[in-house]
Design a protein around this motif. Structure first.
Motif, PDB file in Angstrom:
ATOM      1  N   SER A 231       7.348 -12.193  -4.966  1.00  0.00           N
ATOM      2  CA  SER A 231       8.191 -12.054  -6.166  1.00  0.00           C
ATOM      3  C   SER A 231       7.734 -10.874  -7.019  1.00  0.00           C
ATOM      4  O   SER A 231       8.201 -10.710  -8.150  1.00  0.00           O
ATOM      5  CB  SER A 231       8.166 -13.342  -6.987  1.00  0.00           C
ATOM      6  OG  SER A 231       6.846 -13.659  -7.369  1.00  0.00           O
ATOM      7  N   SER A 232       6.844 -10.027  -6.491  1.00  0.00           N
ATOM      8  CA  SER A 232       6.260  -8.975  -7.335  1.00  0.00           C
ATOM      9  C   SER A 232       7.297  -7.954  -7.800  1.00  0.00           C
ATOM     10  O   SER A 232       7.270  -7.519  -8.960  1.00  0.00           O
ATOM     11  CB  SER A 232       5.121  -8.275  -6.582  1.00  0.00           C
ATOM     12  OG  SER A 232       5.627  -7.625  -5.436  1.00  0.00           O
ATOM     13  N   GLY A 233       8.211  -7.568  -6.919  1.00  0.00           N
ATOM     14  CA  GLY A 233       9.227  -6.581  -7.321  1.00  0.00           C
ATOM     15  C   GLY A 233      10.105  -7.137  -8.431  1.00  0.00           C
ATOM     16  O   GLY A 233      10.426  -6.445  -9.409  1.00  0.00           O
ATOM     17  N   SER A 234      10.479  -8.413  -8.298  1.00  0.00           N
ATOM     18  CA  SER A 234      11.313  -9.050  -9.318  1.00  0.00           C
ATOM     19  C   SER A 234      10.551  -9.193 -10.629  1.00  0.00           C
ATOM     20  O   SER A 234      11.113  -8.978 -11.712  1.00  0.00           O
ATOM     21  CB  SER A 234      11.759 -10.438  -8.851  1.00  0.00           C
ATOM     22  OG  SER A 234      12.420 -10.346  -7.623  1.00  0.00           O
ATOM     23  N   ALA A 255       7.571   0.473  -9.751  1.00  0.00           N
ATOM     24  CA  ALA A 255       7.115   0.823  -8.397  1.00  0.00           C
ATOM     25  C   ALA A 255       6.513  -0.405  -7.747  1.00  0.00           C
ATOM     26  O   ALA A 255       5.872  -1.229  -8.413  1.00  0.00           O
ATOM     27  CB  ALA A 255       6.080   1.938  -8.465  1.00  0.00           C
ATOM     28  N   CYS A 256       6.719  -0.525  -6.445  1.00  0.00           N
ATOM     29  CA  CYS A 256       6.194  -1.687  -5.729  1.00  0.00           C
ATOM     30  C   CYS A 256       5.868  -1.257  -4.302  1.00  0.00           C
ATOM     31  O   CYS A 256       6.671  -0.547  -3.674  1.00  0.00           O
ATOM     32  CB  CYS A 256       7.249  -2.795  -5.732  1.00  0.00           C
ATOM     33  SG  CYS A 256       6.700  -4.346  -5.031  1.00  0.00           S
ATOM     34  N   ALA A 257       4.707  -1.651  -3.813  1.00  0.00           N
ATOM     35  CA  ALA A 257       4.335  -1.303  -2.433  1.00  0.00           C
ATOM     36  C   ALA A 257       3.521  -2.426  -1.819  1.00  0.00           C
ATOM     37  O   ALA A 257       2.681  -3.034  -2.489  1.00  0.00           O
ATOM     38  CB  ALA A 257       3.526  -0.014  -2.408  1.00  0.00           C
ATOM     39  N   GLU A 258       3.781  -2.716  -0.560  1.00  0.00           N
ATOM     40  CA  GLU A 258       2.982  -3.712   0.179  1.00  0.00           C
ATOM     41  C   GLU A 258       2.720  -3.199   1.587  1.00  0.00           C
ATOM     42  O   GLU A 258       3.648  -2.750   2.272  1.00  0.00           O
ATOM     43  CB  GLU A 258       3.722  -5.058   0.256  1.00  0.00           C
ATOM     44  CG  GLU A 258       4.048  -5.693  -1.089  1.00  0.00           C
ATOM     45  CD  GLU A 258       2.848  -6.072  -1.952  1.00  0.00           C
ATOM     46  OE1 GLU A 258       1.692  -5.924  -1.495  1.00  0.00           O
ATOM     47  OE2 GLU A 258       3.072  -6.513  -3.094  1.00  0.00           O
ATOM     48  N   ALA A 285       7.701   0.565   0.501  1.00  0.00           N
ATOM     49  CA  ALA A 285       7.536   0.830  -0.937  1.00  0.00           C
ATOM     50  C   ALA A 285       8.917   1.069  -1.526  1.00  0.00           C
ATOM     51  O   ALA A 285       9.810   1.599  -0.857  1.00  0.00           O
ATOM     52  CB  ALA A 285       6.641   2.046  -1.173  1.00  0.00           C
ATOM     53  N   GLY A 286       9.074   0.660  -2.774  1.00  0.00           N
ATOM     54  CA  GLY A 286      10.348   0.865  -3.460  1.00  0.00           C
ATOM     55  C   GLY A 286      10.100   1.312  -4.887  1.00  0.00           C
ATOM     56  O   GLY A 286       9.053   0.998  -5.476  1.00  0.00           O
ATOM     57  N   GLY A 412       7.288  -8.339  -1.942  1.00  0.00           N
ATOM     58  CA  GLY A 412       8.016  -8.057  -3.189  1.00  0.00           C
ATOM     59  C   GLY A 412       8.855  -6.803  -3.169  1.00  0.00           C
ATOM     60  O   GLY A 412       9.752  -6.621  -4.011  1.00  0.00           O
ATOM     61  N   VAL A 413       8.573  -5.914  -2.229  1.00  0.00           N
ATOM     62  CA  VAL A 413       9.344  -4.660  -2.126  1.00  0.00           C
ATOM     63  C   VAL A 413      10.780  -4.948  -1.660  1.00  0.00           C
ATOM     64  O   VAL A 413      11.716  -4.207  -1.974  1.00  0.00           O
ATOM     65  CB  VAL A 413       8.662  -3.706  -1.116  1.00  0.00           C
ATOM     66  CG1 VAL A 413       9.448  -2.429  -0.936  1.00  0.00           C
ATOM     67  CG2 VAL A 413       7.231  -3.424  -1.531  1.00  0.00           C
TER      68      VAL A 413
END
Ligand SMILES: CC(C)(COP(=O)(O)OP(=O)(O)OC[C@H]1O[C@@H](n2cnc3c(N)ncnc32)[C@H](O)[C@@H]1OP(=O)(O)O)[C@@H](O)C(=O)NCCC(=O)NCCSC(=O)CC(=O)O
Length: 461
Positions: A231-234, A255-258, A285-286, A412-413
């Motif tokens: 849920s990290s991106g959200s 920014a989000c990356a996994e 990544a997004g 999350g990405v």
């Protein structure tokens, strides 16, 4: 079995006399527009919800504490600005592995070919995964250079984190560069950075290195969102929405990356979750640029920027007694994460109740097929559960299913990829409402009501 959410009449979803959701009429749509322009929600959960220990935080334009104050809020617009997605960028590492070759590759490089039962089970899971291919930062060379990654008796956290220290910000920079190019303004105009990851655990974090790679101003306001899992991106978007709406002229880079090198390891009979993690997860990544816009319009201070989605409301809910349903920790051997087999069933049983609650103030509840959907593609069983619970028409989760098929579960990405997919799709998105669903450890549900700006459709054509 569905549990019925007992809500006060003023926040009940509309339904037909038969109890089935009814189609939205023209007057409904006008009412939705008016309500969405001044979205309001109770400051505290209703008594029925408090009794059932449903913990919820809300992030909305206007707060009201009673039916009376709700209607006052709706009649008297207090908010002229709402956060909107102005640009989206995505990136994946170069190493692409077809899913139908993955199991042979995985058991060979982990020197586990003798575990024939586990190999056969993983072949079944990969076949049923709905995934065509996944992208990875690590390659066979990485595994050869790091035998500790495939020997759980050896410590490997330090070596994994050494790789992630540069790999996470670099992959994110690729996604952010695309978002900034689409945005059309210089990177130096970014005022805030919200960076979400469960992969890199450094201090200072990947946010600092990303800011340097992109040439952001040294006064950029940085916030890290660590270890919110899928849920990290959200969660990052929820935080960024608040920032954009409460800081004049703010332009927030989300920014989000996994990267799965954090938990790549050999299969083991005593760790059934390893097969699930190695079968479903991929790297990505997004990045999103957020700014506040006059509701339904362009950002007030720019002729260049064009909103794609308005972020109408955001809320986070923890399903009670599910702290073990998706749990993990950083250990000597890297990230250990255990998604519970209960997750699909919990979703099927409970998701409608939580959605009704999350979107009730907008009057959107119940008419699920009138909305567009950006659901976290955690696995086919996750998407099937949401689809079944809400009786969604075939194709309503097409964007999520496509992201799962083309990239796997990027944690999350993934929701950023789904948003990117949605804005590229032709169709009747323009001006329509949708719901983004992030699912993460806890078991936490992040709900965001979106409205597609007319630009979303123009862009797709
Ligand atoms: C993994 C699947 C594709 C497998 O589907 P299949 O059609 O092959 O059949 P299935 O469901 O019976 O599962 C096959 C075998 O895997 C086992 N299995 C399934 N889920 C498991 C889990 N979470 N942990 C450990 N084992 C699991 C089953 O018991 C069964 O074992 P046996 O054969 O021995 O009986 C599907 O179950 C699925 O989509 N599950 C949801 C995955 C998920 O939880 N994703 C969310 C990840 S966390 C996330 O995204 C958010 C976050 O929290 O951060």
């Amino acid at each position: 079995m569905h549990q019925t959410c007992v809500l006060p009449a003023w926040c009940s979803p509309s339904s037909s006399p038969s109890g089935r959701p009814r189609a939205a009429s023209h007057s409904d749509k006008k009412r939705l527009d008016a309500m969405a322009a001044t979205a309001a929600i109770p400051a505290r959960p209703c008594i029925a919800l408090r009794r059932r220990r449903i913990y919820r935080t809300h992030c909305l334009a206007t707060m009201a504490s009673s039916p009376q104050s709700l209607s006052t809020a709706i009649n008297k617009p207090q908010q002229a600005q709402r956060a909107a997605v102005l640009a989206i960028g995505t990136a994946n590492p170069a190493n692409c592995v077809p899913q139908d070759e993955y199991v042979d590759w995985y058991f060979r490089v982990t020197k586990s070919d003798h575990l024939t039962k586990l190999k056969a089970k993983m072949k079944r899971i990969c076949y049923n995964s709905g995934i065509k291919q996944r992208y990875f930062y690590h390659t066979e060379d990485t595994i050869r250079d790091h035998p500790e990654f495939i020997d759980s008796a050896l410590p490997s956290l330090g070596a994994r984190q050494a790789i992630l220290a540069s790999a996470v910000p670099e992959l994110t920079a690729a996604a952010a560069t695309r978002a900034i190019a689409e945005w059309g303004r210089p990177a130096g105009d970014v005022t805030h950075l919200v960076f979400a990851t469960s992969s890199d655990a450094h201090m200072p974090g990947a946010d600092l290195r990303l800011a340097s790679l992109l040439g952001l101003r040294s006064s950029v306001q940085r916030t890290m969102v660590y270890f919110h899992g899928c849920s990290s991106g959200s969660a990052a978007l929820r935080v960024a929405k608040d920032i954009a709406e409460n800081n004049r002229s703010a332009r927030v880079l989300v920014a989000c990356a996994e990267l799965t090198v954090n938990f790549f390891r050999e299969a083991h009979e005593d760790r059934p979750e390893t097969l699930i993690m190695q079968s479903l997860f991929g790297d990505g990544a997004g990045a999103i640029i957020l700014g506040a816009v006059a509701t339904g319009g362009r950002p007030a201070d720019s002729v260049v920027e064009r909103p794609l989605f308005e972020l109408v409301s955001a809320s986070q809910t923890l399903i009670p007694d599910t702290e073990d349903a998706a749990a993990g920790q950083l250990a000597d051997g890297g990230l250990v994460f255990r998604p519970s087999p209960r997750m699909p069933g919990l979703l099927r049983q409970l998701i409608e109740q939580y959605l009704v609650e999350a979107v009730a103030p907008l009057g959107l509840g119940g008419r699920w097929n009138d909305l567009f959907w950006a659901v976290h593609p955690g696995g086919p069983a996750i998407l099937d559960s949401v689809e079944a619970a809400l009786a969604l028409a075939p194709g309503k989760l097409a964007a999520s299913r496509r992201v799962l098929r083309e990239y796997g579960n990027m944690s999350g990405v993934s929701v950023i990829f789904v948003l990117d997919e949605l804005r590229r799709r032709r169709g009747e998105l323009a001006g329509g409402f949708g719901v983004m669903l992030g699912l993460g450890p806890g078991f936490t549900i992040e709900t965001m009501v979106l409205r597609a700006a007319s630009g979303a459709k123009r862009k797709a054509l």
